[in-house]
Design an enzyme around this catalytic site. Structure first.
Site, mmCIF file in Angstrom:
data_model
loop_
_atom_site.group_PDB
_atom_site.id
_atom_site.type_symbol
_atom_site.label_atom_id
_atom_site.label_comp_id
_atom_site.label_asym_id
_atom_site.label_seq_id
_atom_site.Cartn_x
_atom_site.Cartn_y
_atom_site.Cartn_z
ATOM 1 N N CYS A 94 -2.030 5.208 0.551
ATOM 2 C CA CYS A 94 -2.999 5.651 1.558
ATOM 3 C C CYS A 94 -2.954 7.165 1.645
ATOM 4 O O CYS A 94 -1.906 7.746 1.912
ATOM 5 C CB CYS A 94 -2.717 5.039 2.932
ATOM 6 N N ASN A 121 0.844 -1.197 0.000
ATOM 7 C CA ASN A 121 0.000 0.000 0.000
ATOM 8 C C ASN A 121 0.878 1.246 0.000
ATOM 9 O O ASN A 121 1.318 1.699 1.057
ATOM 10 C CB ASN A 121 -0.935 -0.044 1.207
#
Ligand SMILES: Cc1cc2nc3c(=O)[nH]c(=O)nc-3n(C[C@H](O)[C@H](O)[C@H](O)COP(=O)(O)OP(=O)(O)OC[C@H]3O[C@@H](n4cnc5c(N)ncnc54)[C@H](O)[C@@H]3O)c2cc1C
Ligand SMILES: Cc1cc2nc3c(=O)[nH]c(=O)nc-3n(C[C@H](O)[C@H](O)[C@H](O)COP(=O)(O)OP(=O)(O)OC[C@H]3O[C@@H](n4cnc5c(N)ncnc54)[C@H](O)[C@@H]3O)c2cc1C
Ligand SMILES: Cc1cc2nc3c(=O)[nH]c(=O)nc-3n(C[C@H](O)[C@H](O)[C@H](O)COP(=O)(O)O)c2cc1C
Ligand SMILES: Cc1cc2nc3c(=O)[nH]c(=O)nc-3n(C[C@H](O)[C@H](O)[C@H](O)COP(=O)(O)O)c2cc1C
Ligand code: FES
Ligand code: FES
Lengths: 240, 334, 334, 240
Positions: B137, B134
């Site tokens: 974010c 990720n």
């Protein structure tokens, strides 16, 4: 009601006892007893509160920390932001119901009591607190003309001891089909055990730390169940 | 034209076979193994755990997530117990999911390229089928200053580091909030990514008219759900036109038809998050049933019949007609 | 708390006073002087003409605009009669608007920095109150390769060139499809822009499940309306935090409350486009009435009482509470 | 109906004449006569067509260029994509109505005729075309049992000449409260003049190049009015 916080105004601020107030808002909400709303104060926090009455919308708030303190600082005319209602709520139907409340748990139970009575149920209530000064909504329950069993830990009103001590024999009496409860976790735990022993169905309203309130973030998990979406009312099976 | 033979909804993503093409998106229902199991039981082919970071994070204060009428906006702030604690949860989750044949995808994030590598190594111990990196974010301030997903170089650096730190295949999660998502996709593909998840949320803000304040305590947050769908479809189309990697197409999938659209845009499989709010806890099984019905009603056999059709163009026999000159044009020439 | 005194809704943008804070967004109702006049009569303080380019453009073939349920998506392809022909239309429009006290904003776009300057000089002949420099249309392929709004350098170069080519004040229209819109805003401010319009549409795509094809003939298009609002609010907040220029806050304003939110985020005035579809041709007058009522019910006097409140932060007396540790954290530490 | 194109299937494809077909779709639409839909064929184009019938949904398409040619190439079972209905439509009420159609304009007027009859109106129709082979919907209007006045330029059926030649004396007769018309621009122009002369109220359905269909892009302007949103039916005041 929208899912986005709406600013509602306090039309009344009722001092219930030394640490508890009821916020009365200029709004009616189509809600079931046991459901809750998220209350927001910008710059402070957003926290879940049980609906104490739908029309006008009411919340009963005990002062325990930063958010509830900010809510206590509000005056008539001030705004507070509300989103909801969320959660499942208690079942409402005829039958013989015992309501057990600890602390501010009495508030949503009072909303429930009115709905149960409208549905033709026989209702009795058991309310507990540390001292008589801490007992909430005694008058309101009394005003409904239903039997109220009080318990205080210092014995200053009703039976000396905890609400569970009062509830246990009532459940054992066979007079009730269903126990509805709202209060501290320890009380709910004890009541759940009593329900299982006595084979009385229970519907207990639990708490957990909430973020989204709508069942997506997972913050409010209790044993694979989400308090905001699956609860806050959880059932203990009766029968036996 | 109902189809009689069996319909195969299984699909491959980065070398992993999933029994269904639906993937629970990261952050939905958090890090809890029991909740991941619950999601797996509603029709997921894979479930993604909440992103975990090297150190524990409490997350932002409330309000953190709001349903604003056209989807959600959230700024949770990645609350998570930290990678070291998360491993135990992931191990528990992997065990529960194995029994169901559902794959576990472990999502990670970090502040530096090195920490991304370390975190990947830590969660690898739990044996997830995939690691989701990720880098997108929108809700945490990193010491890096901006999202790694904002720059091709930073995204590639993280990808290389993670690939060097684990033997588990990695999908890199991209952000829509860039001028050219295809260039970022090319960079992470060149750096060795095994797949791409597209997309993370789009940065936005709700403002409360009454107080004038941003509603989320963090100020800005990430838009997901209905409003995100056309952005996600565009990103998935652009990415699959640019690179050959499988894509977990994520963003605004609420129905079986939405899933068909996402597969048509080129997605290998389909991430689902906010649908849990709009359609309830059984969102995934509803979407799966709708997808099955859609496919069988058209006599198709599986996902290959619908995947990537948005790339076909107008086709050989297509007639291209031109619009007439605009009114002002005609007038001023008259 | 109803307000008794007069409410002043006039506002300043780049040295121009507008009788109301509502600005018809560019592209709505096209280039026609009579339609611009019609819009002006529904409560606009200014109306923006459809973007014109140096040469005439027929625009893309249909479908070019679709209401997809959460707003619009369009890829008109800038159909316009070309700057030379547009001047006559703008002159006619300026005359009609002058009689109503409504300002005319002339929108321009071009493929190169030089052509931006030339086009600005051409439309200046019609005497618009402002020139809007559209460097952010997602629907045309320019010889430049990417939108000028994607890079701080390119955006600044266009701004400088336009400023050197006309004495009419210029607002530069930015795109949400960048990693950091504040940095673009700083660049155009430093290059001499007199204001900023934020935002143009966000690139997206609709896919038709049945055929698998993109619905817009152009493939991708620009998202406007409801789905764009939180993106626009975030961009306006970020821009007004970064630069002191007045901003025409545009994107998803459908109601008076939306306008209050946009002003709260820091906008000097408020652009309105897609509302024409969701609320009908009288959208602007409905929004204006709602805005007036909102202000007077709260005892405010005008726009200054609500503008920029999103920047105030939590305030001096604010209590900041922390969320508890996340569940997994507690569990794994127990 | 959604605003996004929906794929509907042809359940029938009626050959009306050498260059005109009616597409019958597997769908019913809540629409008023005079409203239109945007029809899309992927890879080809999207164009506006008047609703020829709402249940089942029908469009009558004359072959004149690329899009209509592609529509003519469709067979039973094929999909065509529809969004709408859009526009204002004709007013429906009791009274004495004259319907004047040129070319495919007969199709939406037939939908109107049925609604007018349901509303208790007295209806007559005047239909025109170049030759008898080009005349459309004669049988359908006949089937409603209402007077039909035909006009063909080559005199092969009905009065020789244009529909306007037939309409002029009818309007002048004082037998009608209202003229409803749909057809080529030149015909509408002539009819508008006749309405003004005879003080009969007119409701004329116009065409323009359309993009959005929903009143935002400005492509379909006619004298500061948007054909897609303000029209396609525009009124000519009657009275006198
Ligand atoms: C469904 C639901 C209904 C509720 N209804 C009401 C209501 O009707 N009236 C009412 O007054 N309150 C109600 N609450 C509690 C309320 O939401 C707040 O938690 C409470 O007001 C405390 O917030 P605070 O910021 O004032 O104090 P905080 O600082 O948040 O908490 C005060 C005290 O609670 C303890 N505490 C906080 N979080 C937790 C936790 N996760 N587990 C254990 N202890 C914790 C703290 O340690 C502290 O002692 C409800 C909660 C839920 C989940
Ligand atoms: C509200 C409305 C309702 C309609 N209803 C019907 C209907 O029921 N049945 C039907 O067959 N058609 C109808 N039309 C016309 C239809 O939309 C198409 O324009 C027609 O089918 C032509 O499209 P095409 O691609 O086949 O040919 P095109 O190439 O677009 O046009 C064919 C012919 O029309 C001419 N033409 C095209 N555009 C214009 C223009 N703006 N002004 C003048 N001439 C032009 C061309 O020069 C060419 O001769 C309607 C149009 C409108 C606006
Ligand atoms: C409440 C919430 C929390 C999320 N947390 C994470 C996260 O921790 N890591 C992550 O990569 N994405 C996170 N996301 C983004 C989702 O994984 C997904 O990319 C996004 O929501 C778009 O999909 P949807 O429209 O189906 O929700 C979160 C989304 C929501 C709504
Ligand atoms: C049909 C349509 C055409 C548009 N054409 C232009 C244009 O020519 N130039 C431009 O700068 N913006 C154009 N836009 C963008 C709008 O000006 C505006 O920035 C955007 O729609 C967001 O505002 P809204 O949500 O109020 O519609 C167009 C938008 C629409 C819907
Ligand atoms: S508070 Fe988010 S799931 Fe319950
Ligand atoms: S077709 Fe766009 S306004 Fe009429």
């Amino acid at each position: 009601m929208r899912e986005v916080p709406v600013a509602l105004r306090l039309i009344d601020r009722i001092q219930e006892n030394h640490k508890t107030i009821t916020l009365v808002l200029d709004h009616a909400l189509d809600a079931r007893p046991g459901q809750f709303c998220m209350l927001w104060l910008p710059g402070v926090d957003e926290k879940p509160f049980s609906i104490a009455g739908p029309d006008p919308l009411m919340f009963t708030v005990s002062r325990v920390g930063p958010f509830s303190e900010a809510a206590h600082a509000l005056s008539k005319g001030d705004p507070i932001w509300v989103r909801g209602p969320f959660g499942t709520g208690w079942s409402v139907g005829p039958g013989r119901a015992l309501l057990a409340g600890g602390g501010y748990g009495a508030a949503p139970l009072y909303f429930l009591a009115r709905r149960l009575r409208e549905a033709g149920a026989e209702v009795e209530a058991a309310l507990g607190a540390r001292t008589s000064a801490d007992l909430l909504f005694m008058d309101r329950f009394g005003g409904l003309g239903l039997p109220v069993h009080a318990a205080t830990e210092d014995g200053s009103m009703g039976a000396p001891g905890r609400v569970t001590d009062v509830v246990a024999p009532l459940l054992g009496s066979g007079r009730f089909d269903r126990l509805y409860a709202c209060g501290p976790e320890a009380m709910l735990k004890a009541l759940e055990a009593r329900c299982r022993e006595t084979h009385v169905a229970g519907e207990l309203s639990h708490e957990a730390y909430m973020r989204c309130g709508v069942g997506i973030c997972g913050s409010c998990e209790r044993d694979a169940r989400l308090v905001c979406m699956d609860g806050p009312v959880f059932s203990v099976p009766g029968g036996g | 034209m109902r189809h009689s033979g069996p319909i195969d909804l299984s699909c491959m993503i980065a070398g992993v076979r999933l029994p269904t093409p639906l993937v629970l998106a990261s952050g939905i229902w958090g890090t809890s193994p029991t909740l991941l199991e619950r999601a797996a039981r509603t029709g997921a082919g894979a479930v993604t755990s909440k992103t975990c970071t090297p150190a524990p994070r409490r997350g932002h204060r409330n309000p953190t997530a709001i349903d604003w009428g056209h989807g959600l906006i959230n700024a949770m702030g990645l609350p998570n117990p930290g990678a070291a604690e998360e491993v135990a949860l992931l191990r528990d989750a992997a065990r529960r999911l194995a029994a169901l044949g559902v794959a576990l995808i472990a999502s990670i994030a970090a502040d530096t390229v090195e920490e991304f590598g370390r975190t990947a190594a830590i969660v690898s111990d739990a044996g997830p089928a995939l690691i989701e990196v990720n880098i997108s974010c929108p809700n945490v301030e990193s010491s890096h200053g901006e999202m790694f997903a904002s720059s091709a170089e930073a995204a590639a650096a993280v990808t290389r580091q993670v690939k060097a730190s684990t033997s588990i295949p990695c999908v890199v999660k991209l952000s829509p909030n860039v001028a050219d998502i295809a260039s970022i996709a090319r960079a992470v593909a060149a750096a060795g990514a095994d797949g791409i998840t597209a997309i993370n949320t789009m940065p936005g803000m709700l403002v409360d008219a009454e107080s004038g304040a941003p509603i989320l305590a963090h100020g800005t947050g990430g838009i997901s759900g209905a409003a995100l769908k056309p952005i996600a479809l565009r990103c998935v189309h652009e990415i699959t036109a640019a690179v050959g990697l499988p894509v977990i197409g994520t963003g605004g999938v609420l129905t079986g038809t939405d899933a068909v659209e996402m597969l048509s845009a080129g997605a290998a499989c389909v991430g689902v998050g906010s649908a849990i709010v709009s359609r309830g806890e059984h969102a995934l099984s509803l979407i799966l049933e709708e997808l099955k019905t859609w496919i069988s009603e058209r006599g198709y056999h599986g996902l290959d019949d619908i995947r990537g059709r948005s790339h076909r163009g107008a086709g050989a026999g297509a007639i291209i007609t031109n619009p007439p000159p605009v009114p002002g044009w005609e007038k001023s020439r008259a």
